[in-house]
Every structure is written in C-alpha cells, then in structure tokens.
Design a protein around this motif. Structure first.
Motif, short mmCIF file in Angstrom:
data_model
loop_
_atom_site.label_atom_id
_atom_site.label_comp_id
_atom_site.label_asym_id
_atom_site.label_seq_id
_atom_site.Cartn_x
_atom_site.Cartn_y
_atom_site.Cartn_z
N SER A 1 49.24 38.86 24.13
CA SER A 1 49.63 40.24 23.81
C SER A 1 48.53 41.02 23.11
CB SER A 1 50.89 40.24 22.93
OG SER A 1 50.65 39.54 21.71
N ASN B 1 51.32 33.67 36.06
CA ASN B 1 52.70 33.59 35.62
C ASN B 1 52.84 34.35 34.32
OD1 ASN B 1 55.16 32.74 34.38
ND2 ASN B 1 55.19 30.91 35.69
N ALA B 2 53.50 35.51 34.36
CA ALA B 2 53.62 36.36 33.18
C ALA B 2 54.43 35.71 32.08
CB ALA B 2 54.24 37.70 33.56
N GLU B 3 55.37 34.82 32.42
CA GLU B 3 56.23 34.19 31.40
C GLU B 3 55.48 33.14 30.60
OE1 GLU B 3 60.42 31.69 31.08
OE2 GLU B 3 59.92 32.77 32.92
N THR B 4 54.63 32.38 31.25
CA THR B 4 53.90 31.31 30.57
C THR B 4 52.46 31.69 30.22
OG1 THR B 4 53.10 30.32 32.63
CG2 THR B 4 55.26 29.61 31.82
N ILE C 1 52.22 34.21 23.32
CA ILE C 1 51.56 33.08 23.98
C ILE C 1 50.16 32.93 23.38
CG2 ILE C 1 50.79 32.11 26.16
CD1 ILE C 1 52.82 34.02 27.52
N VAL D 1 59.54 39.68 22.43
CA VAL D 1 58.38 39.34 23.24
C VAL D 1 57.88 37.97 22.82
CG1 VAL D 1 56.04 40.00 23.88
CG2 VAL D 1 57.77 41.77 23.48
N LYS D 2 57.77 37.08 23.79
CA LYS D 2 57.27 35.74 23.51
C LYS D 2 55.76 35.78 23.33
CE LYS D 2 56.97 31.07 25.41
NZ LYS D 2 57.26 30.21 26.59
#
Length: 414
Positions: free
Chosen positions: A350, A381-384, A256, A253-254
C-alpha cells in the motif's frame, strides 16, 4: 477560541526576545518592521490559551513547546532580528509609550531555511526542513573570534489560513537539541530535531488544514536573530472526523509487507534483472528477463529506458495524487524508513500508489532519477500481492558511448 491573525503570530514569536531584553510591559503593542503589526490584548489571550496545554511552566505571555518536548505543502515565513548589545538601536519608546522595533542592518549573518514540507505517516504529521547559518558578505573579512550559533527553537500550532489563524492546544514532539549549536537544525532527522505531531491528540477537535509554526533563534554574541516558518499539514476528515474510522462496516485494507534486495546492472554487460530471485541477467540471456535496461538518447544527452522480456507492465508511483497526499516516496526516502513505528517496520504494498500499471516501456529514467516504479506480472494477485514489485535506480554512473552502470533496489512480496 479567539482568532489569531498572522501579525499576531509574528509578534508571538518575539515574546522570548522581549523577555531576553527585560521588557516587562506586556500590555504594550509591538510594531513590526512596516509599522503595522501589533500584539493586541486579544491576541495575547489567544497566545496564552495556546500555552495552557504545554507541560513546562513559564511567566511569559506565551509558552511554546520547546525542542525538548517531544501532503507536501510549501511554507510561508517571517524574519526577525534584534541587536542585543545596543538595545537603544533595537527598541525605542514612542511618545505614546509604544515599544517600537527598529530592525538593524543584517550585516553579520543570516538564517536560511530550505525544503520545508509536511507528510502524514500513520497517525503522525512529520516535517521536513533545514535551518542553516550563513555569514553575510566576505567571510574572509570576518574576525576569527566571530562565532555564530543556534541558541533555541520553539513551536506553535495554528488552525486556518495564515491571515486568520487560531492557536491550537496540541503539543509538538521533538528531539532535544543541545544549545548553543553551530549544526544545521533538521526537522526530519532523528539525529536532529525530528519534529512530529500526534493527529490523535485530544487537543484536535476538528479536521482540515493546520500549520506548524517554527521559530529558530541564533546569536553572533552581540546580536540575536530569529526566523519563523509556517508549514501547513492536513488532518484528514476521512481518517479523523466522523464515524468512518471506527465503523465496523468500513472496508479493512489488508497490509501486505514487502522485503528488499539490491542488484547491480549495466546496459552493456548485465542489462537484465530477475525480480523474483534478485539477480543480474547477462546480455546473452536478457531477452526474456523480467526487466531489461537499455541505453537511450544520444551521445550528448544519454538516457536510460526499460522494458520487460517476460510480460511485466510498469508505472511510476504517484503517491501525491492519493490520500494522504504526502507519502511521496523517492530514492533515499524509503517507506521502510518512514514506517519505523510500524510492526513490522518495513515497506508495504500500500506504500506504492498508482492509477494503472499499463506501460510496456519506461523512459527518461536518468532524468527522473529519484522516481520509484512499480511492476506487475501477468499473474499478479491483488489479494496476496504475489507478482507485484517496486524498484528504483540508485548510484547510476555514465560510462562510454552512453552506457550506464547502476544499482537497482527491488521490493517484492516474500
């Protein structure tokens, strides 16, 4: 490893008191207030095995981690009190040479405990709770020379249910406290005990429910009192048992990071908030603001609600419903404070867990004053993490006609 019953733990917490009174007959059983609790030879051997992992040496049968050594569940407790000046009233030899504890009347002071719980932060178990000293009865009648103070704190770790625990050889890390002290002992404060347990310690050989057993000792000069609390914590199987944690195929999990800012708003003058620029929006232009606060309820029961003028959707965080189940942040328990050991020491996306962000309006925000909320824009944007926000109301002041003035703490992705 031998099992240690809860009565054994209660007896273990008394060993220091026995040494204090000069009792050298370690083989004698101890009878608790109801006459049933005893420290048997097998219980003593478990207590001794618990002491083998501690760094400091001791001649007692049990060695506990002292205060100088270095999810949320309610605790269970036991209470013990001894009379130091009149040992005959505290300890009596029976015909069978058993050492019987006669609990004196608690007429001087009491040790209170509150807000006892645990939480998992990274690879640490951290603990919340306060121990305080209260004079019993009419304090005005207490002699001016009467002086009560904490004189010690000790720790043990147990595995399993309170009725059938096993001692675990894992050190408890805690700030050193200078005794005696009249200050309350705070398990979560870095200015007090700040108790932590390393979940990666090799002394842990399995996962499941463990318990921190805390015994505090206080004295009034002629009496010594003890209180023991049992605070459960969880060593999660997903994180610490099996190959999931180290597997190269495990999903990474990245993380942020987020920054914070604060803006002052009011329901009648500046009801709108711009989350991107962290500024207040006056009533005249608030219709299209990211978040708009409105007074609600009635004059006898004023309330606060919120909606969006730019298409944001909302949700309260529900960290308690997700693993590790204990990072249930709220007002004044901020993620960046708990993440002090992370790099950077800040809040992360998170940290704010939710099921769905789909509410168009938030209600009862004064009633739920400690709640932290999240919001996302239509372009989230869930990724960033772009378009994701978290916020909470602080310092709310009720004005005339049900209006409120308050501050809003905002978390956003840089």
């Amino acid at each position: 490893m031998k099992s240690l019953s809860i009565r054994g733990f209660a007896a273990v917490s008394l060993v220091a008191a026995f040494m204090f009174f000069g009792c050298s007959d370690d083989s004698s059983p101890v009878v608790t207030e109801d006459g049933t609790g005893a420290l048997s030879s097998s219980d003593e051997s478990v207590a001794e095995s618990s002491s083998s992992s501690k760094k400091a040496s001791s001649s007692s049968a049990v060695e506990k981690s002292s205060s100088s050594s270095k999810k949320e569940k309610k605790s269970s407790s036991s209470f013990v009190e001894d009379d130091e000046t009149d040992s005959s009233s505290s300890f009596e030899k029976s015909s069978s040479s058993e050492l019987v504890i006669v609990v004196p009347d608690q007429s001087d002071f009491t040790i209170t405990a509150s807000e006892l719980s645990s939480r998992i932060v990274g690879d640490e178990a951290r603990f919340k709770g306060q121990f305080s000293l209260d004079v019993v009865g009419d304090s005005a009648a207490v002699d001016s020379s009467f002086n009560i103070a904490f004189i010690g704190i000790e720790y043990l770790i147990g595995k399993g249910n309170p009725g059938n625990m096993v001692a675990v050889n894992v050190p408890v890390n805690s700030n050193k406290i200078t005794f005696p002290t009249q200050n309350a002992i705070d398990l979560t404060s870095k200015n007090s005990a700040f108790v932590t347990i390393d979940l990666l310690d090799p002394g842990f050989t399995e996962c499941g429910t463990y318990s921190l057993i805390v015994t505090v000792t206080a004295s009034s000069g002629d009496r010594v009192f003890q209180r023991t609390e049992i605070i459960p914590f969880e060593r999660d199987a997903y994180d610490y048992c099996g190959d999931v944690r180290s597997s190269s195929s495990a999903v990474q999990v990245k993380e942020i990071p987020m920054t914070t800012c604060q803006v002052e708003l009011s329901t009648n003058v500046n009801p709108g908030g711009d989350l991107v620029y962290c500024v207040a929006v006056p009533a005249a232009g608030a219709a299209t603001a990211d978040i708009i606060f409105e007074k609600a309820g009635d004059r006898n029961n004023p309330e606060l609600s919120a909606k969006s003028g730019s298409g944001l959707l909302f949700s309260p965080i529900i960290n308690g419903d997700f693993a590790p189940y204990t990072d249930d942040y709220e007002v004044d328990i901020w993620p960046e404070d708990i993440n002090a050991d992370r790099v950077p020491a800040t809040a992360y996306v998170s940290d704010f867990k939710f099921k769905t962000i789909d509410a168009e309006r938030l209600t009862n925000m004064i009633q739920n004053f400690n709640q932290i909320y999240v919001a996302k824009t239509p372009t989230y944007n869930a990724e960033t993490g772009e378009g994701f926000y978290a916020f909470a109301i602080t310092n709310a002041t009720e004005g005339n006609d049900g209006d409120y003035t308050f501050k809003v703490k905002i978390y956003k992705v840089p």
